[in-house]
Design a protein around this motif. Sequence first.
Motif, PDB file in Angstrom:
ATOM      1  N   VAL B  64       0.844  -1.194   0.000  1.00 42.95           N
ATOM      2  CA  VAL B  64       0.000   0.000   0.000  1.00 42.95           C
ATOM      3  C   VAL B  64       0.877   1.241   0.000  1.00 42.95           C
ATOM      4  N   LEU B  65       1.879   1.241   0.866  1.00 45.94           N
ATOM      5  CA  LEU B  65       2.759   2.405   0.967  1.00 45.94           C
ATOM      6  C   LEU B  65       3.455   2.665  -0.368  1.00 45.94           C
ATOM      7  N   MET B  66       4.032   1.618  -0.946  1.00 43.64           N
ATOM      8  CA  MET B  66       4.841   1.840  -2.139  1.00 43.64           C
ATOM      9  C   MET B  66       3.995   2.160  -3.370  1.00 43.64           C
ATOM     10  N   THR B  67       2.800   1.538  -3.469  1.00 45.64           N
ATOM     11  CA  THR B  67       1.981   1.896  -4.631  1.00 45.64           C
ATOM     12  C   THR B  67       1.440   3.316  -4.487  1.00 45.64           C
ATOM     13  N   SER B  68       1.205   3.767  -3.245  1.00 45.12           N
ATOM     14  CA  SER B  68       0.793   5.158  -3.071  1.00 45.12           C
ATOM     15  C   SER B  68       1.922   6.079  -3.519  1.00 45.12           C
ATOM     16  N   VAL B  69       3.147   5.710  -3.154  1.00 44.61           N
ATOM     17  CA  VAL B  69       4.287   6.511  -3.592  1.00 44.61           C
ATOM     18  C   VAL B  69       4.353   6.513  -5.119  1.00 44.61           C
ATOM     19  N   TYR B  70       4.133   5.338  -5.679  1.00 39.73           N
ATOM     20  CA  TYR B  70       4.195   5.192  -7.143  1.00 39.73           C
ATOM     21  C   TYR B  70       3.172   6.094  -7.838  1.00 39.73           C
ATOM     22  N   TYR B  71       1.913   5.996  -7.418  1.00 42.23           N
ATOM     23  CA  TYR B  71       0.882   6.842  -8.025  1.00 42.23           C
ATOM     24  C   TYR B  71       1.160   8.316  -7.729  1.00 42.23           C
ATOM     25  N   GLY B  72       1.605   8.581  -6.504  1.00 35.72           N
ATOM     26  CA  GLY B  72       1.895   9.956  -6.125  1.00 35.72           C
ATOM     27  C   GLY B  72       2.975  10.568  -6.999  1.00 35.72           C
ATOM     28  N   ALA B  73       4.017   9.773  -7.287  1.00 37.73           N
ATOM     29  CA  ALA B  73       5.103  10.278  -8.110  1.00 37.73           C
ATOM     30  C   ALA B  73       4.615  10.569  -9.522  1.00 37.73           C
ATOM     31  N   MET B  74       3.659   9.745  -9.981  1.00 36.92           N
ATOM     32  CA  MET B  74       3.099   9.984 -11.309  1.00 36.92           C
ATOM     33  C   MET B  74       2.326  11.315 -11.340  1.00 36.92           C
ATOM     34  N   TYR B  75       1.657  11.628 -10.223  1.00 36.58           N
ATOM     35  CA  TYR B  75       0.965  12.913 -10.125  1.00 36.58           C
ATOM     36  C   TYR B  75       1.972  14.051 -10.050  1.00 36.58           C
ATOM     37  N   GLY B  76       2.997  13.841  -9.204  1.00 35.41           N
ATOM     38  CA  GLY B  76       3.912  14.937  -8.901  1.00 35.41           C
ATOM     39  C   GLY B  76       4.748  15.366 -10.086  1.00 35.41           C
ATOM     40  N   GLY B  77       4.996  14.431 -10.998  1.00 30.81           N
ATOM     41  CA  GLY B  77       5.846  14.752 -12.139  1.00 30.81           C
ATOM     42  C   GLY B  77       5.362  15.959 -12.917  1.00 30.81           C
ATOM     43  N   ARG B  78       4.068  16.216 -12.875  1.00 35.32           N
ATOM     44  CA  ARG B  78       3.539  17.303 -13.690  1.00 35.32           C
ATOM     45  C   ARG B  78       3.917  18.665 -13.127  1.00 35.32           C
ATOM     46  N   VAL B 357      -3.714  -8.903  -3.684  1.00 36.29           N
ATOM     47  CA  VAL B 357      -4.085  -8.285  -4.956  1.00 36.29           C
ATOM     48  C   VAL B 357      -5.191  -7.265  -4.767  1.00 36.29           C
ATOM     49  N   TRP B 358      -6.270  -7.676  -4.104  1.00 38.46           N
ATOM     50  CA  TRP B 358      -7.421  -6.781  -4.015  1.00 38.46           C
ATOM     51  C   TRP B 358      -7.178  -5.678  -3.015  1.00 38.46           C
ATOM     52  N   GLY B 359      -6.355  -5.949  -2.017  1.00 34.14           N
ATOM     53  CA  GLY B 359      -5.950  -4.866  -1.117  1.00 34.14           C
ATOM     54  C   GLY B 359      -5.172  -3.817  -1.879  1.00 34.14           C
ATOM     55  N   LEU B 360      -4.321  -4.303  -2.782  1.00 37.44           N
ATOM     56  CA  LEU B 360      -3.546  -3.387  -3.609  1.00 37.44           C
ATOM     57  C   LEU B 360      -4.457  -2.543  -4.491  1.00 37.44           C
ATOM     58  N   ILE B 361      -5.426  -3.212  -5.136  1.00 36.02           N
ATOM     59  CA  ILE B 361      -6.321  -2.482  -6.035  1.00 36.02           C
ATOM     60  C   ILE B 361      -7.153  -1.470  -5.255  1.00 36.02           C
ATOM     61  N   ALA B 362      -7.650  -1.899  -4.093  1.00 39.78           N
ATOM     62  CA  ALA B 362      -8.439  -0.961  -3.282  1.00 39.78           C
ATOM     63  C   ALA B 362      -7.575   0.212  -2.849  1.00 39.78           C
ATOM     64  N   SER B 363      -6.320  -0.070  -2.500  1.00 39.14           N
ATOM     65  CA  SER B 363      -5.492   1.039  -2.036  1.00 39.14           C
ATOM     66  C   SER B 363      -5.131   1.965  -3.192  1.00 39.14           C
ATOM     67  N   LEU B 364      -5.109   1.423  -4.408  1.00 44.23           N
ATOM     68  CA  LEU B 364      -4.894   2.302  -5.555  1.00 44.23           C
ATOM     69  C   LEU B 364      -6.051   3.270  -5.698  1.00 44.23           C
ATOM     70  N   LEU B 365      -7.265   2.764  -5.541  1.00 47.33           N
ATOM     71  CA  LEU B 365      -8.437   3.643  -5.632  1.00 47.33           C
ATOM     72  C   LEU B 365      -8.400   4.693  -4.528  1.00 47.33           C
ATOM     73  N   ILE B 366      -8.054   4.245  -3.316  1.00 49.11           N
ATOM     74  CA  ILE B 366      -7.992   5.194  -2.199  1.00 49.11           C
ATOM     75  C   ILE B 366      -6.901   6.230  -2.467  1.00 49.11           C
ATOM     76  N   ALA B 367      -5.723   5.749  -2.877  1.00 46.21           N
ATOM     77  CA  ALA B 367      -4.596   6.649  -3.119  1.00 46.21           C
ATOM     78  C   ALA B 367      -4.990   7.696  -4.149  1.00 46.21           C
ATOM     79  N   ASN B 368      -5.742   7.263  -5.134  1.00 43.00           N
ATOM     80  CA  ASN B 368      -6.137   8.164  -6.195  1.00 43.00           C
ATOM     81  C   ASN B 368      -7.007   9.303  -5.673  1.00 43.00           C
ATOM     82  N   VAL B 369      -7.974   8.965  -4.824  1.00 38.12           N
ATOM     83  CA  VAL B 369      -8.840   9.998  -4.259  1.00 38.12           C
ATOM     84  C   VAL B 369      -8.022  10.921  -3.347  1.00 38.12           C
ATOM     85  N   VAL B 370      -7.179  10.304  -2.514  1.00 36.77           N
ATOM     86  CA  VAL B 370      -6.331  11.101  -1.614  1.00 36.77           C
ATOM     87  C   VAL B 370      -5.484  12.072  -2.434  1.00 36.77           C
TER      88      VAL B 370
END
Lengths: 145, 501
Positions: B64-78, B357-370
């Motif tokens: 959860v932590l690392m995928t949040s970082v991953y998605y976050g970095a994708m946001y931050g690049g802009r 797997v599904w914890g990861l997917i759910a945390s991706l959705l949460i990370a996205n909203v956050v």
Amino acid sequence: MASDRIFGLVALFVALAYIASATQVQTSFLSDPVGPKAFPMLIGAVAALSALVMVVRPDPNPNWPVGKTWISLGVAVVVLVVYAYALKPMGFVVPTAIAAAILSYQISPNARNAALAGAGLSVGLFIVFKYALGLGLVAFPKGLI
Amino acid sequence: MEMLSNLALGFSVALSPYTLMLAVIGCFLGTIIGALPGLGPSNGVAILIPITFTLGLDATSALVLMTSVYYGAMYGGRISSILLNIPGDEPALMTTLDGYPMAKAGRAGDALVLSGVASFVGAFLATIGLMLLAPMLARVAYLFGPAEYFALYLLAFCTLGGMASNNQAKAALASCLGLGIAMIGVDNNSGMPRLTGGNLHLMDGVDFLVAIVGLFAIAEVFFFIESHGKGSSIGVKLDKVRVPWTDIMSTKWTMLRASVVGFIAGILPGAGASLGSFLAYMSEKSIAGEKGKFGTGVPKGVAAPEAGNNAAAGGALVPMLTLGVPGSGTTAVLLALLMTLNITPGPTLFADRPEVVWGLIASLLIANVVLLLMNVPMVKIFVKILSVPPWVLLPGVTMISFVGIYSLSGSYFDLLLMVGFGALGYVLRKLDIPTVPVILGILLGGNMENALRRAMVLSDGDPMFLFSTPIAIGLWAAAVIGFVAPMFLRSVLKKPQAITD
């Protein structure tokens, strides 16, 4: 042109040496049809071929740094190597402060800022690692405390 | 309905206060990592892996932590793309094309919010796509035998070499370098040491984390020394930040199309987020035509690459989770994380460890909203962080890398190896030799060889077995096309270069 050719030649020799040392790999009596040698030799062959292509069809030269920048880069590598050896016997704080300060100076040559960055990073990171993240770091060499 | 119950399972894992906190921390860190020039998703995640590992987090929390970082970095690049005209990471390059002109025209705030929303749309749709597609692909993956896996690994190297680099020979050399390093150590089948040169430290092989941190993070320090940290000061001032509703409404179809394009590009093994943002931008540009004025700071030109980039980031997780073959450089790093956590990606992961797997997917959705909530009102804070001078940032990154790697094994040898990889990474990138295939080679080398050897055991040494099934033949054909076709397409599809002032 020249850079790619030189790198290609070096890579070619490394690949050939790699193949040569792969032929020396010992096989045990428990072996499969492929064995432990074939795949490394295949990789070496593909690498050698790619290296040859680099020698024959090189790209234009990149902008290599000049003169003083090479010295800065060399200093940085030496500092990092020394830091790697020093980290265990010397504790975290002192080597980190020195290494960070030198690196900082290489990026932006301002002695005061570099010293501040070194000291700040060393103490700050130590506190974060030791107390916030709970890593087992040693601040100073054991004999001193 | 199976999907909904799975998703409920995922949210029950991901919605605990502790994991939620990790997601918020990860998003915040990730956005910073993505925003800082010189620290992209790959090296940001790479530096954090050893530290997460030593923290002793369990598999789900670490993921959860690392995928949040991953998605976050994708946001931050802009952020740095728009404000500084410096892409914070490679996929954000396309965002500079319209984002920076828009910021220069005094609409920096609008561009940041619009790109944030586009990122959200892309990432959200891609996560939905991941939910739908991954279980299906996992079922197909059961049909894969060793011959198919060997061809699949080859496909990953070929598409990566073909599409993500400018010179096939250099990409092939880089792949071989990685594969060659992966061979070092004790051979699993025969138990004999290989290519160690008699060095005891090398008996265990080269840890991929050492290589990743060296090639990505330490090499970056050398680049900053070379440039003396120039070009990292604030370019465009940011004043009021409002939500530009009209721009968002006018680009909604652009975002949708770009998300679909990006997602598909992300799924291709080896192609990844850079290709996603590139294709999304180019397709929108050709749809808009001359009148679209792409490249002059139009909202569509900001929305398209950001939606494409984030959708590709989600798409790249599909082959990574179902087949164990990463679709981009950063997912290669995430694969390294999974391997460190002793999770083997592949079809069995969906059956055996559904909570992961599904914890990861759910945390991706949460990370996205956050991330959406964090990035629109708090964008000013992230802009402030951009002004951290490189002479503090880069030494800091180095020291964190050293501590991280040191805490893995406690051996100075790994640190030396890391510095060596750093120097190698500098030379490779100078010569325009991609470093991602090296990482992929080190990660997948062992599996690739095992697949080949198992295939040969099954067929008693008949090499034609590698081409014996339709799936294998299809993968081989795709690999050859993926490697060869870009040579001819290169003159047609030219990557636009970043604009200069």
